[in-house]
Scaffold this motif. Structure first.
Motif, short mmCIF file in Angstrom:
data_model
loop_
_atom_site.label_atom_id
_atom_site.label_comp_id
_atom_site.label_asym_id
_atom_site.label_seq_id
_atom_site.Cartn_x
_atom_site.Cartn_y
_atom_site.Cartn_z
N UNK A 239 0.75 -1.05 0.08
CA UNK A 239 0.07 0.03 0.09
C UNK A 239 1.04 1.24 -0.13
N UNK A 240 0.29 2.39 -0.20
CA UNK A 240 0.88 3.70 -0.02
C UNK A 240 0.91 4.01 1.56
N UNK A 241 1.44 5.30 1.80
CA UNK A 241 1.29 5.64 3.12
C UNK A 241 0.08 6.00 4.03
N UNK A 242 -0.93 6.09 2.96
CA UNK A 242 -2.26 6.20 3.47
C UNK A 242 -2.88 4.79 3.68
N UNK A 243 -2.43 3.94 3.21
CA UNK A 243 -3.17 2.43 3.12
C UNK A 243 -3.87 2.31 1.77
N UNK A 244 -3.73 2.93 0.68
CA UNK A 244 -4.40 2.67 -0.46
C UNK A 244 -3.56 1.62 -1.14
N UNK A 245 -4.22 0.71 -1.86
CA UNK A 245 -3.73 -0.45 -2.66
C UNK A 245 -3.79 0.00 -4.04
N UNK A 246 -3.21 -0.82 -4.94
CA UNK A 246 -3.30 -0.45 -6.45
C UNK A 246 -4.46 -0.49 -7.14
N UNK A 247 -5.38 -0.93 -6.32
CA UNK A 247 -6.89 -0.84 -6.71
C UNK A 247 -7.59 0.27 -6.21
N UNK A 248 -8.26 1.05 -7.09
CA UNK A 248 -8.85 2.20 -6.35
C UNK A 248 -10.28 1.74 -5.75
N UNK A 249 -10.24 2.38 -4.55
CA UNK A 249 -11.39 1.82 -3.70
C UNK A 249 -11.10 1.10 -2.49
N UNK A 250 -9.85 0.54 -2.48
CA UNK A 250 -9.56 -0.65 -1.69
C UNK A 250 -8.13 -0.20 -0.78
N UNK A 251 -8.55 -0.10 0.34
CA UNK A 251 -7.41 0.06 1.28
C UNK A 251 -7.17 -1.12 2.20
N UNK A 252 -5.75 -0.98 2.86
CA UNK A 252 -5.37 -2.17 3.86
C UNK A 252 -4.48 -1.62 4.75
N UNK A 253 -4.58 -2.36 6.10
CA UNK A 253 -3.75 -1.90 6.99
C UNK A 253 -3.74 -3.24 8.02
N UNK A 254 -2.55 -2.74 9.03
CA UNK A 254 -2.35 -3.82 9.90
C UNK A 254 -1.43 -4.94 9.38
N UNK A 255 -1.40 -6.01 9.95
CA UNK A 255 -0.18 -7.02 9.29
C UNK A 255 -0.52 -7.34 8.08
N UNK A 256 -1.69 -7.55 7.49
CA UNK A 256 -1.67 -7.78 6.26
C UNK A 256 -0.56 -6.92 5.28
N UNK A 257 -0.39 -5.73 5.68
CA UNK A 257 0.54 -4.98 4.72
C UNK A 257 1.89 -4.81 5.52
N UNK A 258 1.87 -4.79 6.88
CA UNK A 258 3.08 -4.60 7.63
C UNK A 258 3.42 -5.62 8.46
N UNK A 259 3.90 -6.77 8.35
CA UNK A 259 4.22 -7.89 9.26
C UNK A 259 4.59 -7.87 10.59
N UNK A 260 5.46 -6.74 10.81
CA UNK A 260 5.90 -6.51 12.02
C UNK A 260 5.09 -5.69 12.97
N UNK A 261 4.00 -5.05 12.53
CA UNK A 261 3.26 -4.14 13.10
C UNK A 261 2.62 -4.75 14.24
N UNK A 262 2.62 -4.28 15.56
CA UNK A 262 2.00 -4.74 16.81
C UNK A 262 0.57 -4.14 16.88
N UNK A 263 -0.15 -4.44 17.95
CA UNK A 263 -1.57 -4.22 18.08
C UNK A 263 -1.83 -2.72 18.07
N UNK A 264 -1.05 -1.85 19.03
CA UNK A 264 -1.11 -0.44 18.96
C UNK A 264 -0.99 -0.04 17.67
N UNK A 265 0.02 -0.17 16.90
CA UNK A 265 0.13 0.26 15.52
C UNK A 265 -0.72 -0.27 14.53
N UNK A 266 -1.31 -1.31 14.61
CA UNK A 266 -2.21 -1.99 13.68
C UNK A 266 -3.50 -1.16 13.84
N UNK A 267 -3.82 -0.77 15.28
CA UNK A 267 -5.02 0.07 15.64
C UNK A 267 -5.10 1.24 14.84
N UNK A 268 -3.80 1.80 15.17
CA UNK A 268 -3.45 3.41 14.63
C UNK A 268 -3.58 3.39 12.87
#
Length: 327
Positions: A260-289
């Protein structure tokens, strides 16, 4: 408890962990219709508590999820249990299909499905995972502090793990298994007083259901109270193939993730992603943010779309009035 899904929502969140629930919370508080669809397979299920989360340190994962669900429902959001198996574009919007055949429309989609930890093929690891077999010093390090810890060389970050856990215990042993240290890494380990044991790991030794050691293929047992392993972290994103999204190797080599980009946008317009699906090392607090930030971005995107639609209608109506006046 699962809510009855409506036919269409402003946003559908696929995945009900910290990232998904916080994203849904932001959207619901913005008066968006939102549904969270959760398969009920959280990565942190084996853990006794969530750590490093301000104000909630030590809370059981299931309790944190329950609180989050209640908060989302409190703002009118829906929570549905089920597995999403397909996602397709339907004009300018999307159709989200579940394994049980249910389908729901969405103007925007937030993917927060997390990842799966693929453990090394060592007998006994899976049974003790999240107890005295751990991987993250920030998630579990305090719980195994000052104990005899064995770090099994099982991934590209294994030496890094050993150096991090050295902060928590003076008794660290690095067992080479399939990842022997380089000359430079061996020097780092030696400088920190970390003993290196050569050999492939055959299994774990236990006594009265407590971990007692690591058994090597040659029969040697290295007495240890806790074990650190590196998992291969694989994003749960197979259902996105139909929409043209696929995972790629993470730059660190620890597994695969969704870009994703810095805002969570994927390459498909209209679809965002966040958390461990995009950043494997992210912990709960960072995933929530990250989920909260993506939720805000989705609302902003919807606002922009609504402004554009309103402008078209506004200009058309004013042009018609101007035509009548001129006539």
């Amino acid at each position: 408890m699962t809510d009855q899904l409506e036919k269409k929502y402003d946003a559908v969140v696929v995945g009900g962990g910290a990232a998904g629930l916080n994203g849904a919370l932001m959207l619901a508080r913005a008066k968006r219709s939102v549904a969270v669809i959760d398969a009920g397979e959280p990565r942190n299920a084996p853990a006794e508590g969530v750590h490093g989360l301000l104000g909630h340190d030590g809370v059981a994962p299931a309790e944190l999820t329950a609180r989050g669900r209640a908060e989302v429902r409190g703002y009118g959001g829906h929570i549905a249990e089920g597995e999403v198996v397909d996602l397709r574009r339907d004009g300018a919007e999307f159709t989200v299909t579940l394994a049980d055949g249910r389908a729901v429309g969405a103007r925007r989609v937030l993917v927060t499905t997390g990842l799966v930890d693929e453990l090394p093929e060592i007998p006994g690891l899976r049974e003790r995972w999240g107890r005295d077999v751990v991987h993250c010093p920030y998630c579990h390090g305090w719980e195994v502090r000052d104990r005899a810890i064995g770090v099994i060389g099982s991934g590209p970050m294994s030496v890094h793990q050993a150096l991090l856990f050295r902060q928590l215990s003076d008794d660290i042993v690095y067992i080479t298994h399939t990842v022997p240290p380089t000359a430079g890494q061996a020097e780092q380990l030696a400088a920190r007083g970390i003993r290196v044991v050569q050999g492939e790991v055959a299994g774990l030794e236990t006594e009265d259901d407590e971990l007692s050691g690591v058994r090597l293929a040659n029969g040697t047992v290295v007495a240890r109270d806790a074990v650190v392993v590196a998992t291969r972290m694989v994003a749960r994103a197979g259902f996105l193939a139909s929409i043209g999204l696929s995972t790629v190797e993470h730059p660190s080599g620890v597994g695969v993730h969704l870009v994703t980009d810095a805002t969570g946008r994927t390459d498909v317009p209209g679809i965002w992603a966040a958390g461990n699906v995009t950043d494997p090392s992210t912990q709960v607090g960072a995933s929530a943010a990250a989920g909260a930030a993506a939720g805000a971005q989705i609302n902003f995107d919807l606002v922009n779309a609504e402004v554009e639609a309103a402008l078209v209608e506004y200009r058309a109506s004013h042009a018609a009035v101007a035509g009548v006046v001129a006539g």
